[in-house]
Motif scaffolding. Structure first.
Motif, PDB file in Angstrom:
ATOM      1  N   MET A  24       0.845  -1.195   0.000  1.00  0.00           N
ATOM      2  CA  MET A  24       0.000   0.000   0.000  1.00  0.00           C
ATOM      3  C   MET A  24       0.880   1.244   0.000  1.00  0.00           C
ATOM      4  SD  MET A  24      -2.975   1.097   2.717  1.00  0.00           S
ATOM      5  CE  MET A  24      -1.804   1.410   4.026  1.00  0.00           C
ATOM      6  N   SER A  25       0.597   2.158  -0.889  1.00  0.00           N
ATOM      7  CA  SER A  25       1.407   3.370  -0.984  1.00  0.00           C
ATOM      8  C   SER A  25       1.096   4.312   0.179  1.00  0.00           C
ATOM      9  CB  SER A  25       1.140   4.091  -2.313  1.00  0.00           C
ATOM     10  OG  SER A  25      -0.220   4.482  -2.391  1.00  0.00           O
ATOM     11  N   ILE A  26       2.102   5.112   0.542  1.00  0.00           N
ATOM     12  CA  ILE A  26       1.958   6.069   1.630  1.00  0.00           C
ATOM     13  C   ILE A  26       1.737   7.458   1.044  1.00  0.00           C
ATOM     14  CG2 ILE A  26       3.080   7.123   3.616  1.00  0.00           C
ATOM     15  CD1 ILE A  26       4.660   4.582   4.001  1.00  0.00           C
ATOM     16  N   THR A  27       0.728   8.153   1.528  1.00  0.00           N
ATOM     17  CA  THR A  27       0.425   9.498   1.056  1.00  0.00           C
ATOM     18  C   THR A  27       1.428  10.497   1.636  1.00  0.00           C
ATOM     19  OG1 THR A  27      -1.929   8.964   0.966  1.00  0.00           O
ATOM     20  CG2 THR A  27      -1.339  11.304   1.000  1.00  0.00           C
ATOM     21  N   THR A  28       1.867  11.433   0.802  1.00  0.00           N
ATOM     22  CA  THR A  28       2.736  12.507   1.277  1.00  0.00           C
ATOM     23  C   THR A  28       1.886  13.589   1.912  1.00  0.00           C
ATOM     24  OG1 THR A  28       4.459  12.106  -0.368  1.00  0.00           O
ATOM     25  CG2 THR A  28       4.379  14.299   0.600  1.00  0.00           C
ATOM     26  N   LEU A  29       2.193  13.900   3.163  1.00  0.00           N
ATOM     27  CA  LEU A  29       1.433  14.891   3.918  1.00  0.00           C
ATOM     28  C   LEU A  29       1.857  16.309   3.554  1.00  0.00           C
ATOM     29  CD1 LEU A  29      -0.694  14.937   6.277  1.00  0.00           C
ATOM     30  CD2 LEU A  29       1.264  15.214   7.809  1.00  0.00           C
ATOM     31  N   ASN A  30       3.171  16.526   3.538  1.00  0.00           N
ATOM     32  CA  ASN A  30       3.744  17.819   3.172  1.00  0.00           C
ATOM     33  C   ASN A  30       5.208  17.590   2.817  1.00  0.00           C
ATOM     34  OD1 ASN A  30       4.015  17.458   6.205  1.00  0.00           O
ATOM     35  ND2 ASN A  30       5.393  19.189   5.893  1.00  0.00           N
ATOM     36  N   THR A  31       5.881  18.608   2.346  1.00  0.00           N
ATOM     37  CA  THR A  31       7.282  18.472   1.963  1.00  0.00           C
ATOM     38  C   THR A  31       8.158  19.416   2.777  1.00  0.00           C
ATOM     39  OG1 THR A  31       7.131  20.136   0.216  1.00  0.00           O
ATOM     40  CG2 THR A  31       6.668  17.839  -0.395  1.00  0.00           C
ATOM     41  N   ILE A  32       9.424  19.012   2.914  1.00  0.00           N
ATOM     42  CA  ILE A  32      10.446  19.862   3.528  1.00  0.00           C
ATOM     43  C   ILE A  32      11.545  20.032   2.491  1.00  0.00           C
ATOM     44  CG2 ILE A  32      12.077  20.168   5.422  1.00  0.00           C
ATOM     45  CD1 ILE A  32      10.432  18.153   7.040  1.00  0.00           C
ATOM     46  N   THR A  33      11.673  21.234   1.951  1.00  0.00           N
ATOM     47  CA  THR A  33      12.711  21.508   0.958  1.00  0.00           C
ATOM     48  C   THR A  33      13.982  21.939   1.675  1.00  0.00           C
ATOM     49  OG1 THR A  33      11.072  22.160  -0.689  1.00  0.00           O
ATOM     50  CG2 THR A  33      13.336  22.892  -1.045  1.00  0.00           C
ATOM     51  N   LEU A  34      15.054  21.157   1.503  1.00  0.00           N
ATOM     52  CA  LEU A  34      16.332  21.451   2.139  1.00  0.00           C
ATOM     53  C   LEU A  34      17.174  22.304   1.217  1.00  0.00           C
ATOM     54  CD1 LEU A  34      17.156  17.890   3.548  1.00  0.00           C
ATOM     55  CD2 LEU A  34      15.748  19.703   4.559  1.00  0.00           C
ATOM     56  N   LYS A  35      17.620  23.452   1.705  1.00  0.00           N
ATOM     57  CA  LYS A  35      18.442  24.363   0.899  1.00  0.00           C
ATOM     58  C   LYS A  35      19.819  24.517   1.537  1.00  0.00           C
ATOM     59  CE  LYS A  35      14.946  27.140  -1.441  1.00  0.00           C
ATOM     60  NZ  LYS A  35      14.548  28.519  -1.814  1.00  0.00           N
ATOM     61  N   ASN A  36      20.848  24.163   0.786  1.00  0.00           N
ATOM     62  CA  ASN A  36      22.220  24.348   1.245  1.00  0.00           C
ATOM     63  C   ASN A  36      22.679  25.741   0.846  1.00  0.00           C
ATOM     64  OD1 ASN A  36      24.938  24.286   1.836  1.00  0.00           O
ATOM     65  ND2 ASN A  36      25.469  22.914   0.136  1.00  0.00           N
ATOM     66  N   MET A  37      22.677  26.650   1.822  1.00  0.00           N
ATOM     67  CA  MET A  37      23.094  28.022   1.571  1.00  0.00           C
ATOM     68  C   MET A  37      24.435  28.319   2.228  1.00  0.00           C
ATOM     69  SD  MET A  37      20.590  29.020  -0.296  1.00  0.00           S
ATOM     70  CE  MET A  37      20.797  30.803  -0.358  1.00  0.00           C
ATOM     71  N   THR A  38      25.218  27.280   2.536  1.00  0.00           N
ATOM     72  CA  THR A  38      26.499  27.483   3.216  1.00  0.00           C
ATOM     73  C   THR A  38      27.523  28.165   2.331  1.00  0.00           C
ATOM     74  OG1 THR A  38      27.364  25.319   2.526  1.00  0.00           O
ATOM     75  CG2 THR A  38      26.142  25.411   4.629  1.00  0.00           C
ATOM     76  N   ALA A  39      27.419  27.959   1.016  1.00  0.00           N
ATOM     77  CA  ALA A  39      28.412  28.449   0.048  1.00  0.00           C
ATOM     78  C   ALA A  39      29.778  27.805   0.267  1.00  0.00           C
ATOM     79  CB  ALA A  39      28.529  29.976   0.071  1.00  0.00           C
ATOM     80  N   LEU A  40      29.805  26.647   0.914  1.00  0.00           N
ATOM     81  CA  LEU A  40      31.051  25.908   1.050  1.00  0.00           C
ATOM     82  C   LEU A  40      31.473  25.329  -0.291  1.00  0.00           C
ATOM     83  CD1 LEU A  40      30.344  23.970   4.376  1.00  0.00           C
ATOM     84  CD2 LEU A  40      32.127  25.703   4.037  1.00  0.00           C
ATOM     85  N   ASP A  41      32.766  25.180  -0.501  1.00  0.00           N
ATOM     86  CA  ASP A  41      33.319  24.594  -1.713  1.00  0.00           C
ATOM     87  C   ASP A  41      32.977  23.104  -1.721  1.00  0.00           C
ATOM     88  OD1 ASP A  41      34.845  23.537  -3.765  1.00  0.00           O
ATOM     89  OD2 ASP A  41      36.669  24.640  -3.236  1.00  0.00           O
ATOM     90  N   THR A  42      32.095  22.701  -2.618  1.00  0.00           N
ATOM     91  CA  THR A  42      31.631  21.314  -2.633  1.00  0.00           C
ATOM     92  C   THR A  42      32.699  20.331  -3.089  1.00  0.00           C
ATOM     93  OG1 THR A  42      30.689  21.622  -4.848  1.00  0.00           O
ATOM     94  CG2 THR A  42      29.222  21.963  -2.961  1.00  0.00           C
TER      95      THR A  42
END
Length: 425
Positions: free
Chosen positions: A1-19
Motif C-alpha cells: 500500500m502506498s503512503i500518502t505525502t502529507l507535506n514536503t520539507i525543501t532542504l536548501k544548502n546556503m552554506t556556500a562551502l566549496d563542494t
C-alpha cells in the motif's frame, strides 16, 4: 500500500562551502509504534535503514502521512569530503559536539538537529549546543524560525563574544564559544571553524569544574528551599490546576487538584543540575497523574531558574501568598534574563546568559534569531524545556524557541535552510 505525502520539507544548502572540499549531509527517521522509517536518497521514508545523504545540491523530503511516536528528526552534518559519516542510529545519539567523549557516537563534524513529524510541531534545534545555523519557514506563516539565514556562523560567534563581554552576567559564559580542536584529528575543521557555541550543560558534562559555571545557582537554590517558603502556582500542563505548599528545608510538598500531592526535592537542583531538568522514573506507588505533575512542576522550576525569576515566585514563612502568585511572577517577561532585585530577598537575580543570548541578543544592526509573532523574544534554538512556560496564563505569541505553536500538517510545506558558513566578501 502506498503512503500518502502529507507535506514536503525543501532542504536548501546556503552554506556556500566549496563542494569539492566539503559535504553537507542529512539523515533522518520517523518512529512508528513498531518500526522506524528512514530517509532515503529519493526524499522518501522507508523501512530500509538509511545512511547520510549528500545534500550539497539540496533535497526535497516527503513527509509521509503515518502514525508516529514523536521521536522523529533530521540530523544535519558538515564534514570534509574525505570523511564518511557513520550511519545514524535512532537509539544511540551523538555526543556533545565538539567533545570526543562517551557516551554515544562522536560526530566527525559540526551537526544540528531538526525535529519534525507527521502532524506535529516543527522545531530547530533539539540539541542544546549551537552547531549549524539552521532556519525554517512554513507556508502561510510569515515567521522565520531559528537563525536568520543572512547571518553567518562567524557573525554569530562574534555576536556571542560581544554579548558575553557586555552582559552583566556574561563573563562566565565566554568559555562556551569553542574554537579549538579537542584532540588530534578531531573534529573536522570546516573553513577553520571547529564548533560554534557549546551549551553550559554539555560543557559541564565534560568539564565539571568549569570556572564560573560550577554551582552557578547554588545561592538561588539554597534560598528557594529555605524552610517555610511558600509556592502557589497554576500548572497549565499534565494535571492542570492550582498547586500550593511549603518547603521543609529539603523539599516542597505541594497539594494540587483533587488532593494530588507532589514532592519537589532540593537535591534535584543541586550542583550543576540547574542547567538541566532533573528527570526520574516513576516511583513505586506513584500514579501517572502524580508523576506527570511532578515532571511538569520541575520543568517550570528549571525554566524559572534559567530565566532568573525563580525567587520572584516565593513568599517567605509567615507571609501571605495569593493564588497563582508564583506562576504570575514566573511568566513576567519584563524580569526575564535581567539582574533585577528578586522579590524574595532583594538580591540581584542570576540567569542563564547562554539562553539569554539566543532568546534576546541582537547584533550587526539586525536580529540573529527570528522574532516570535509577538515581536518580544527571539525564535531561538529550543533548549529542551526552555520553551513556552507550563505555568500560568500564556499567549502563544510569546513562545520562546524555534518551535511552531501548531502542528504542521497536510499541504503545509516547509523550507529548511542550512545557513551561510562565512561572511560575504
Amino acid at each position: 500500500m502506498s503512503i500518502t505525502t502529507l507535506n514536503t520539507i525543501t532542504l536548501k544548502n546556503m552554506t556556500a562551502l566549496d563542494t569539492s572540499k566539503y559535504t553537507v549531509w542529512v539523515a533522518g527517521f520517523i518512529q512508528q509504534p513498531d518500526v522506524y522509517l528512514y530517509l532515503n536518497t529519493d526524499g522518501n521514508f522507508t523501512s530500509d535503514a538509511g545512511n547520510y545523504i549528500n545534500i550539497n545540491n539540496g533535497l526535497t523530503v516527503n513527509v509521509p502521512d503515518v502514525t508516529n511516536l514523536g521521536n522523529n528528526r533530521l540530523v544535519f552534518l558538515v564534514t570534509e569530503n574525505t570523511t564518511t559519516p557513520p550511519a545514524l542510529s535512532p537509539t544511540v545519539g551523538y555526543t556533545a559536539y565538539p567533545f570526543n567523549a562517551a557516551p554515544g557516537v562522536c560526530p566527525p563534524g559540526p551537526y544540528d538537529i531538526f525535529e519534525f513529524g507527521p502532524n506535529a510541531q516543527y522545531d530547530v534545534s533539539a540539541v542544546d549546543s549551537f552547531g549549524l545555523n539552521l532556519s525554517f519557514t512554513v507556508s502561510n506563516d510569515n515567521l522565520v524560525y531559528g537563525a536568520v539565514p543572512a547571518i553567518s556562523r562567524p557573525e554569530i560567534g562574534e555576536a556571542f563574544a560581544s554579548f558575553t563581554g557586555s552582559d552583566p552576567l556574561g563573563s562566565a559564559f565566554t568559555q562556551l564559544l569553542y574554537t579549538s580542536p579537542t584532540g588530534t584529528g578531531y573534529p573536522d575543521s570546516i573553513m577553520g571553524q571547529f564548533s560554534a557555541i557549546v551549551s553550559p550543560k554539555d560543557w559541564l558534562a565534560i568539564n565539571p569544574g568549569a570556572n564560573g559555571l560550577n554551582g552557578y545557582w547554588a545561592d538561588t537554590i539554597s534560598a528557594f528551599f529555605t524552610q517555610g517558603n511558600q509556592l502557589n502556582l497554576y500548572l497549565n500542563a499534565a494535571t492542570v490546576g492550582n498547586y500550593s505548599g511549603t518547603s521543609d528545608g529539603t523539599k516542597y510538598v505541594l497539594t494540587g487538584p483533587g488532593g494530588i500531592t507532589v514532592n519537589i526535592p532540593a537535591i534535584d537542583f543541586a550542583g550543576n543540575q540547574g542547567f538541566m531538568q532533573a528527570v526520574r522514573g516513576i516511583n513505586p506507588g506513584e500514579n501517572q497523574n502524580e508523576y506527570d505533575a511532578f515532571n511538569q512542576i520541575e520543568a517550570a522550576i528549571f525554566q524559572a531558574i534559567s530565566r532568573g525569576v525563580l525567587l520572584d515566585g516565593v513568599v517567605a514563612k509567615g507571609g501571605s501568598i495569593s493564588e497563582s502568585y508564583t506562576s504570575t511572577a514566573w511568566t513576567n517577561i519584563e524580569n526575564w534574563y535581567t539582574n533585577h532585585k528578586n522579590a524574595y530577598n532583594q538580591n540581584p537575580s542570576v540567569y542563564d546568559a547562554y539562553a539569554k543570548f539566543f532568546h534576546c541578543a541582537r547584533n550587526h544592526g539586525g536580529i540573529i534569531m527570528g522574532l516570535n509573532s509577538a515581536q518580544t523574544l527571539g525564535m531561538a534554538y529550543g533548549f529542551s524545556l526552555d520553551e513556552n512556560p507550563n505555568v500560568g496564563s500564556w499567549s502563544a505569541g510569546n513562545n520562546i524557541p524555534s518551535k511552531t505553536n501548531y502542528s504542521v500538517g497536510s499541504g503545509q510545506d516547509v523550507i529548511l535552510t542550512i545557513g551561510r558558513w562565512f561572511q560575504a566578501l
